[in-house]
Scaffold this motif. Structure first.
Motif, short mmCIF file in Angstrom:
data_model
loop_
_atom_site.label_atom_id
_atom_site.label_comp_id
_atom_site.label_asym_id
_atom_site.label_seq_id
_atom_site.Cartn_x
_atom_site.Cartn_y
_atom_site.Cartn_z
N UNK A 45 44.58 13.58 25.63
CA UNK A 45 43.42 14.42 25.34
C UNK A 45 42.93 15.14 26.58
N UNK A 46 42.92 14.44 27.70
CA UNK A 46 42.44 15.07 28.95
C UNK A 46 43.40 16.16 29.41
N UNK A 47 44.69 15.90 29.35
CA UNK A 47 45.66 16.93 29.76
C UNK A 47 45.58 18.13 28.82
N UNK A 48 45.42 17.86 27.53
CA UNK A 48 45.28 18.97 26.57
C UNK A 48 44.02 19.77 26.85
N UNK A 49 42.94 19.09 27.17
CA UNK A 49 41.67 19.78 27.47
C UNK A 49 41.82 20.67 28.70
N UNK A 50 42.48 20.17 29.73
CA UNK A 50 42.71 20.99 30.93
C UNK A 50 43.55 22.22 30.60
N UNK A 51 44.61 22.00 29.85
CA UNK A 51 45.50 23.12 29.50
C UNK A 51 44.73 24.16 28.67
N UNK A 52 43.93 23.70 27.72
CA UNK A 52 43.16 24.61 26.88
C UNK A 52 42.14 25.38 27.70
N UNK A 53 41.49 24.72 28.66
CA UNK A 53 40.50 25.39 29.51
C UNK A 53 41.16 26.45 30.36
N UNK A 54 42.34 26.16 30.88
CA UNK A 54 43.03 27.10 31.74
C UNK A 54 43.49 28.35 30.98
N UNK A 55 43.83 28.16 29.71
CA UNK A 55 44.29 29.31 28.92
C UNK A 55 43.15 29.98 28.15
N UNK A 56 41.98 29.34 28.18
CA UNK A 56 40.83 29.93 27.50
C UNK A 56 40.87 29.74 26.00
N UNK A 57 41.62 28.72 25.54
CA UNK A 57 41.70 28.46 24.10
C UNK A 57 40.91 27.25 23.71
#
Length: 154
Positions: free
Chosen positions: A142-154
């Motif tokens: 969940x944390x890695x997904x959250x970081x990835x989503x924040x970086x892509x703006x999704x």
């Protein structure tokens, strides 16, 4: 997207929820600078290869152990006392600034290494975060997904 890693790291870290997620992953042993570098490489479309992951770790791990972590330790040790002592509070802020500068220097070193790597692959196919996170952090999908989503703006 920011062209340089430092600007990317600052803009990503400032996004909602990223700081808390990074600190949680840091408590699990993850190197936040490596994670931010991984996000940057994913955005650039650089292909993660085992030797590239090792090369990034070879730069980051000794720098974290000998430069960043000692500064962080002093800053944390002084937290409570600095609330009662204005002079120590000012020194603590200087240590905090040094810690941030040490992280910036690490990001510059990581960028210098990765700058020449070919880019243009699909960012959705990249798994830099998983390659650069610790085993414990990798379990926190969940944390890695959250970081990835924040970086892509999704």
């Amino acid at each position: 997207m920011c062209a340089d890693l430092w600007s990317f790291a600052l803009s990503t870290y400032a996004r909602a929820g990223v700081e808390d997620t990074c600190l949680r992953l840091q408590e699990q042993g993850a190197d936040v600078c490596l994670l931010l570098c991984g996000l940057w490489l994913e955005q650039r479309g650089a292909v993660p290869e085992p030797e590239r992951v090792r090369a990034l770790r070879t730069i980051a791990e000794p720098w974290q152990v000998t430069v960043v972590e000692p500064l962080r330790k002093v800053r944390k040790q002084w937290r409570a006392m600095a609330q009662q002592d204005a002079g120590l509070g000012a020194l603590r802020e200087q240590v905090k600034a040094l810690e941030l500068e040490a992280e910036r220097q690490l990001l510059l070193r990581l960028e210098a290494l990765a700058q020449a790597w070919p880019t243009g692959g699909s960012a959705t196919d990249q798994k830099w975060l998983e390659g650069l996170a610790t085993e414990a952090a990798n379990l926190d999908h969940g944390a890695l997904h959250q970081l990835r989503a924040a970086a892509t703006g999704t």
